[in-house]
Design a protein around this motif. Structure first.
Motif, mmCIF file in Angstrom:
data_model
loop_
_atom_site.group_PDB
_atom_site.id
_atom_site.type_symbol
_atom_site.label_atom_id
_atom_site.label_comp_id
_atom_site.label_asym_id
_atom_site.label_seq_id
_atom_site.Cartn_x
_atom_site.Cartn_y
_atom_site.Cartn_z
ATOM 1 N N UNK A 43 0.806 -1.220 0.000
ATOM 2 C CA UNK A 43 0.000 0.000 0.000
ATOM 3 C C UNK A 43 0.841 1.274 0.000
ATOM 4 N N UNK A 44 2.156 1.147 -0.004
ATOM 5 C CA UNK A 44 3.009 2.338 -0.054
ATOM 6 C C UNK A 44 3.136 2.807 -1.508
ATOM 7 N N UNK A 45 3.327 4.121 -1.718
ATOM 8 C CA UNK A 45 3.588 4.588 -3.077
ATOM 9 C C UNK A 45 4.904 3.980 -3.592
ATOM 10 N N UNK A 46 4.985 3.801 -4.890
ATOM 11 C CA UNK A 46 6.175 3.229 -5.510
ATOM 12 C C UNK A 46 7.436 4.004 -5.101
ATOM 13 N N UNK A 47 7.316 5.329 -4.973
ATOM 14 C CA UNK A 47 8.471 6.167 -4.636
ATOM 15 C C UNK A 47 8.997 5.824 -3.235
ATOM 16 N N UNK A 48 8.069 5.438 -2.349
ATOM 17 C CA UNK A 48 8.470 5.101 -0.989
ATOM 18 C C UNK A 48 9.202 3.754 -0.984
ATOM 19 N N UNK A 49 8.720 2.813 -1.779
ATOM 20 C CA UNK A 49 9.396 1.513 -1.885
ATOM 21 C C UNK A 49 10.781 1.704 -2.500
ATOM 22 N N UNK A 50 10.868 2.584 -3.477
ATOM 23 C CA UNK A 50 12.163 2.966 -4.057
ATOM 24 C C UNK A 50 13.118 3.435 -2.956
ATOM 25 N N UNK A 51 12.628 4.307 -2.064
ATOM 26 C CA UNK A 51 13.482 4.825 -0.984
ATOM 27 C C UNK A 51 13.910 3.705 -0.035
ATOM 28 N N UNK A 52 13.048 2.724 0.183
ATOM 29 C CA UNK A 52 13.394 1.580 1.044
ATOM 30 C C UNK A 52 14.535 0.780 0.395
ATOM 31 N N UNK A 53 14.428 0.537 -0.908
ATOM 32 C CA UNK A 53 15.465 -0.244 -1.605
ATOM 33 C C UNK A 53 16.816 0.504 -1.579
ATOM 34 N N UNK A 54 16.763 1.825 -1.788
ATOM 35 C CA UNK A 54 17.985 2.638 -1.690
ATOM 36 C C UNK A 54 18.582 2.553 -0.292
ATOM 37 N N UNK A 55 17.712 2.550 0.705
ATOM 38 C CA UNK A 55 18.163 2.480 2.098
ATOM 39 C C UNK A 55 18.878 1.154 2.360
ATOM 40 N N UNK A 56 18.297 0.048 1.876
ATOM 41 C CA UNK A 56 18.968 -1.250 2.036
ATOM 42 C C UNK A 56 20.394 -1.176 1.460
ATOM 43 N N UNK A 57 20.494 -0.633 0.235
ATOM 44 C CA UNK A 57 21.800 -0.595 -0.441
ATOM 45 C C UNK A 57 22.803 0.244 0.361
ATOM 46 N N UNK A 58 22.349 1.398 0.847
ATOM 47 C CA UNK A 58 23.254 2.283 1.594
ATOM 48 C C UNK A 58 23.670 1.665 2.919
ATOM 49 N N UNK A 59 22.732 1.042 3.616
ATOM 50 C CA UNK A 59 23.090 0.408 4.895
ATOM 51 C C UNK A 59 24.028 -0.773 4.672
ATOM 52 N N UNK A 60 23.799 -1.542 3.609
ATOM 53 C CA UNK A 60 24.712 -2.660 3.316
ATOM 54 C C UNK A 60 26.124 -2.145 3.042
ATOM 55 N N UNK A 61 26.209 -1.042 2.269
ATOM 56 C CA UNK A 61 27.535 -0.482 1.970
ATOM 57 C C UNK A 61 28.231 0.006 3.241
#
Lengths: 324, 324
Positions: B105-123
């Motif tokens: 139910x989240x906007x696509x842009x919010x899911x995009x931000x979640x995926x970016x967050x995963x990548x940044x935290x992993x790095x």
């Protein structure tokens, strides 16, 4: 015809049950439950023609088998995948003629007869040269993957491939033996009996421990003190003490944990070339209540989180008064 | 102090959470649930100091961490067992500041931000030289192992050992590459796109399939069409199409299967020596609703029974109207 399919990445086999496939919509609503004993299909099966019968224990073929041995076993490729029809056998062990739900409530003599039945069926099923592994196991309660029908029963599956987790155990035990020239399970029993912290109960032939790296709360293993790789061969003349310790641990679960769902799985050696496993593999039974759900971390890594230390669950189970 | 313990037979690691250990009696009754948003701990955490924050996504350390990196990582023996304190990190990704339960139910842009967050935290997390693997994953709903608190969130765990299932995948992919000199996942994508039967949906960068040897009904994998072993490096400039296809598949689950519990797990390569995996490993995401229970057969063998063929679930999911 149902199929056996192999995951090409990790080599894990799955039975894709097309024969009794539920329609997609059937997954939306929970399974219907049967609470009226008059509708119990196992009470009906007791009266039908079975595969084997002795001391009130009856073995029948599954009404909805997911494996069958009527077609020859033949692996074939499908692009990069491996597949075959779902060869094997799928038997139901009706443990008692009365509509009693929990094995914990059966007399010890009846549990003894169930253990003897497992051994006899394994000896019969392994004569089929296509069979690689035979698993006898129990699902008790909905949370353990069972239908909600209160009739004590278990299952025996004979499959034509070596399951991944069996391979993992065999390989691990073999590595330890190659290095130490000793059985890892025998060493574990020695260490646990000395340490005492994770021992729940023991008798002359068996010890029940909560494993050091338990995956699940209240996970237990029944370890036979005598070294033997094969359940069906080893159990002769020890059925009585196995039945006693099985009833003991199942009563501790029932009384101490409010009749939880549980599974047990007999972990025996593969069917073919048993002599190659005899030095390093050591049969045992995993018995575990189903109190928590496996989450994404476990699914994604095969790395478990156990929310309570096994030393604490062993102490708790030791204190349960099963004679109350 | 919680511990990491290794099963000596199969090499499986378990986190034994002594710090937040529930008392044995706590397993007798189900977990309490929180339905009032005013009591939601994640709504409160949104206002607290976090580890990272961007575009309404906030990362906080777990309130009850089962891993911590305040003590040095040191493996030690305990008889035949291996153990260390539970080194690592355990972060919660609060995916949205509002009390919304389902990522679908989240906007696509919010899911995009979640995926970016995963990548940044992993790095960031992989800079710690003791870390071997990082898993980002989601548990949605009680059946998926989550507490019943309706606030969309996921978790990132960084651990100092290589989990068993990751090793299995790496080893399988490497064997295939050694034989064929091709990536197995790339070959799988080619075969699935040609075969079409198990394809649910695709876009320019990703394809969602129901795997040939599915373990669970409606299991799906999101496969990136471009070959890359590492999620955090590969995802740059593709976050938007990943967010679109993630929302698409989660909506198909929600609408077609009546808002089921589900998990997803990002399957990326190990942290150390990434160049050694680059030829043969191919990152992907496993996404699966939790509609059935794992029973004794699966527990005892690692051999699964899937009650519906993946060709049937793919066809069902393709037909779900997500724009209704």
């Amino acid at each position: 015809m149902s199929q056996l399919r192999k995951d090409p990445i990790v080599g894990r086999w799955t039975i894709i049950a097309t024969e009794r496939a539920r329609r997609p919509a059937a997954f939306v609503d929970p399974l219907s439950t049967i609470t009226d004993p008059k509708q119990c299909p196992y009470c009906q099966d007791i009266a039908s023609k079975g595969v084997y019968e002795s001391h009130g224990v009856k073995v029948v073929n599954s009404r909805s088998p997911i494996l069958d041995d009527t077609k020859p076993f033949e692996l074939r490729g499908h692009g990069l995948y491996d597949v075959c029809h779902s060869y094997g056998s799928h038997e139901i062990v009706l443990e008692v003629s009365e509509h009693i739900a929990n094995m914990a409530d059966l007399p010890k003599e009846q549990i003894n007869a169930v253990m003897q039945t497992y051994a006899l069926r394994m000896q019969a099923l392994r004569k089929n040269p296509f069979i690689e592994y035979i698993l006898a196991y129990k699902n008790y309660g909905v949370a353990a993957g069972s239908r909600n029908i209160g009739h004590s029963r278990s299952q025996i599956m004979a499959v034509p491939v070596l399951p991944m987790r069996v391979k993992d155990k065999i390989n691990g035990a073999q590595k330890y033996f190659d290095f130490h020239e000793r059985c890892m399970f025998c060493d574990m029993i020695t260490q646990e009996l000395k340490d005492k912290q994770r021992v729940v109960v023991e008798n002359e032939d068996f010890v029940v421990i909560t494993p050091f790296a338990s995956r699940f709360p209240f996970e237990t293993w029944i370890l036979p003190k005598d070294h033997h790789c094969d359940f069906a061969d080893a159990i002769k003349d020890h059925e009585d003490s196995l039945a006693a310790i099985m009833k003991d641990i199942l009563l501790r679960f029932k009384i101490g944990l409010n009749d939880p769902a549980y599974n047990y799985m007999i972990q025996t050696s593969p069917v073919k070339n048993p002599s190659s496993f005899k030095d390093y593999y050591h049969w045992h039974i995993e018995v575990m209540p189903r109190l928590t759900r496996v989450a994404g971390f476990e699914r994604g890594t095969g790395f478990y989180i156990c929310p309570i230390p096994p030393e604490m669950t062993a102490a708790f189970l030791r204190e349960v008064d099963i004679h109350a």
